[in-house]
Design a protein around this motif. Sequence first.
Motif, PDB file in Angstrom:
ATOM      1  N   ASP A 268       1.908   1.723  -3.534  1.00 29.58           N
ATOM      2  CA  ASP A 268       0.744   2.186  -4.302  1.00 29.58           C
ATOM      3  C   ASP A 268       0.479   3.675  -4.059  1.00 29.58           C
ATOM      4  OD1 ASP A 268       0.457  -0.426  -5.185  1.00 29.58           O
ATOM      5  OD2 ASP A 268      -1.179  -0.899  -3.798  1.00 29.58           O
TER       6      ASP A 268
ATOM      7  N   ASP B 240       0.825  -1.217   0.000  1.00 27.44           N
ATOM      8  CA  ASP B 240       0.000   0.000   0.000  1.00 27.44           C
ATOM      9  C   ASP B 240       0.856   1.263   0.000  1.00 27.44           C
ATOM     10  OD1 ASP B 240      -2.254  -1.567   0.041  1.00 27.44           O
ATOM     11  OD2 ASP B 240      -2.682  -1.261   2.171  1.00 27.44           O
TER      12      ASP B 240
ATOM     13  N   GLU C 226       2.812   5.711  -6.051  1.00 18.50           N
ATOM     14  CA  GLU C 226       2.420   5.718  -7.460  1.00 18.50           C
ATOM     15  C   GLU C 226       1.276   6.698  -7.713  1.00 18.50           C
ATOM     16  OE1 GLU C 226       1.651   1.639  -8.474  1.00 18.50           O
ATOM     17  OE2 GLU C 226       3.792   1.142  -8.528  1.00 18.50           O
ATOM     18  N   ARG C 227       0.317   6.760  -6.799  1.00 21.00           N
ATOM     19  CA  ARG C 227      -0.779   7.718  -6.951  1.00 21.00           C
ATOM     20  C   ARG C 227      -0.258   9.154  -6.920  1.00 21.00           C
ATOM     21  NH1 ARG C 227      -3.263   3.908  -3.715  1.00 21.00           N
ATOM     22  NH2 ARG C 227      -2.943   5.122  -1.808  1.00 21.00           N
TER      23      ARG C 227
END
Length: 191
Positions: free
Chosen positions: A91, A88, A94-95
């Motif tokens: 992730d 997470d 990446e966002r």
Amino acid sequence: MGNRLSKIYTRTGDDGSTGLGDGTRVGKDSARVTAYGTVDEANSAIGVMLAAPGVPDDIRALLTTVQHQLFDLGGELCIPGHAAIAGDDVDALERQLDHYNDDLPALKDFILPAGGEAASRCHLARTIVRRAEREAVALARHDAVRPEAIRYLNRLSDLLFVLARVLARAEGHGEVLWNHERRHDRRRPAP
């Protein structure tokens, strides 16, 4: 939480060894110590970047979160078998990468690590994170390193590259493009 430091020096490292988080003693030049030491150096470089004037509040908040995660990652590397960075976390980077990169023009040329004080400091932090990634990969060749740790460092260096571009524009300096033609220009005879 571990022990609180009441005394900064212990003299236990005077022989060139240091204690890992699990109590194991290793050489201060071991691949594991090098890897988590460079994560600490990267964290410090981000702190120096955040000390630059004019860093936007959203970037400041994001990189303060990253500093906490780098501290966690250093702990993960310092304690064999410990897990602190999750998928997470990767992730989320990446966002943020997508968010900040969306408004930037596509790159057609390489850029130099420049663009103002905050942007230049961000580029320096990026290169230190890249080194931390290389050292984590080197450690993983002979000792357990979770893939999330390596992925986190890889995405973080990408994020810092994008943030350096954002900061260069925010500071009004813009990006400095690499002039690959300059070498050819030097070889041309003068008119």
